[in-house]
Design a protein around this motif. Structure first.
Motif, PDB file in Angstrom:
ATOM      1  N   ASN A 162      47.465  66.606  57.797  1.00 31.11           N
ATOM      2  CA  ASN A 162      48.146  66.039  58.472  1.00 31.11           C
ATOM      3  C   ASN A 162      47.496  64.675  58.868  1.00 31.11           C
ATOM      4  O   ASN A 162      46.848  64.358  60.017  1.00 31.11           O
ATOM      5  N   GLY A 163      47.448  63.629  57.873  1.00 33.37           N
ATOM      6  CA  GLY A 163      46.545  62.440  58.216  1.00 33.37           C
ATOM      7  C   GLY A 163      45.075  62.552  58.454  1.00 33.37           C
ATOM      8  O   GLY A 163      44.728  62.022  59.216  1.00 33.37           O
ATOM      9  N   GLY A 164      44.530  63.613  57.767  1.00 33.07           N
ATOM     10  CA  GLY A 164      43.113  63.714  57.931  1.00 33.07           C
ATOM     11  C   GLY A 164      42.791  64.982  59.032  1.00 33.07           C
ATOM     12  O   GLY A 164      41.547  65.178  59.307  1.00 33.07           O
ATOM     13  N   GLU A 165      43.874  65.316  59.772  1.00 33.27           N
ATOM     14  CA  GLU A 165      43.841  66.387  60.680  1.00 33.27           C
ATOM     15  C   GLU A 165      44.214  67.778  60.148  1.00 33.27           C
ATOM     16  O   GLU A 165      45.127  67.596  59.348  1.00 33.27           O
ATOM     17  N   PHE A 166      43.436  68.687  60.296  1.00 30.91           N
ATOM     18  CA  PHE A 166      43.453  69.942  59.274  1.00 30.91           C
ATOM     19  C   PHE A 166      43.685  71.083  60.209  1.00 30.91           C
ATOM     20  O   PHE A 166      43.259  71.058  61.345  1.00 30.91           O
ATOM     21  N   ALA A 167      44.697  71.697  59.553  1.00 31.00           N
ATOM     22  CA  ALA A 167      44.701  73.077  60.301  1.00 31.00           C
ATOM     23  C   ALA A 167      44.899  74.355  59.414  1.00 31.00           C
ATOM     24  O   ALA A 167      45.685  74.228  58.206  1.00 31.00           O
TER      25      ALA A 167
END
Length: 192
Positions: A162-167
């Motif tokens: 999500n825009g360079g935020e990972f889960a």
């Protein structure tokens, strides 16, 4: 001198459970299992532009490019389909990821190739399997691959960008081949 502590290993036990993580240069995805079954680690993905792809053993199609590369897109590389016992008697396969900039979602899957070819009814409950995801920033995440549902393909977890935020999300979905073909972006690459 500053006190340094390791990050705690996080095991995602419940379906749809998710945890955020960071990485900036290398992410290791490992499949480990204890049975004699020849399991295959695969990573399929949906790109941000809607395209699909995958990185998997070159034994499926006989193309070395299926292993991927860390130096160009997809910036993901499968280290090969070699059943290498690790300490403790586990088998392992590994995929390394350098970046996921153009990928919206990556699906980490296991294929029981022998059972799929032979049409055998199987579950993953007796394989003693798990997927470990380790980031260069110290995150150590684990998802057990122990479903009792029958099927040849196990979508263990996904990585959402999500825009360079990972889960990392525990998917824990087991499929027959035709359902995996329809529902996992890129899975069709290993099918006739």
């Amino acid at each position: 001198m500053a006190e340094v502590k390791l990050k705690k290993k996080i095991t995602l036990r419940k379906k749809n459970e998710s945890v955020a993580f960071t990485f900036s240069g290398k992410l290791k995805v490992k499949l480990l299992w204890t049975s004699d079954t020849d399991l295959d680690l695969c990573l399929f993905f949906k790109k941000k532009d809607g395209g699909v792809g995958g990185v998997f053993s070159n034994e499926y199609r006989g193309k070395k490019t299926d292993l991927g590369t860390l130096d160009a897109f997809p910036y993901i590389q499968h280290l090969g389909d070699a059943k290498e016992p690790t300490l403790g008697g586990e088998e392992s396969e590994q995929i390394n990821i350098a970046k996921l900039d153009d990928i919206e979602t990556a699906y980490i899957c296991i294929v029981n190739y022998g059972a799929a070819i032979e049409g055998e009814d199987v579950t993953y409950a007796d394989e003693g399997g798990r997927v470990e995801v380790q980031s260069d920033s110290g995150d150590y995440l684990e998802v057990l691959a122990d479903s009792k549902d029958e099927g040849h393909v196990y979508c263990v977890c996904s990585i959402n960008n999500n825009g360079g935020e990972f889960a990392l999300k525990n998917e824990s979905r087991v499929f027959d081949l035709s359902t995996a073909f329809d529902e996992i972006p890129g899975f069709s690459l290993i099918c006739n």
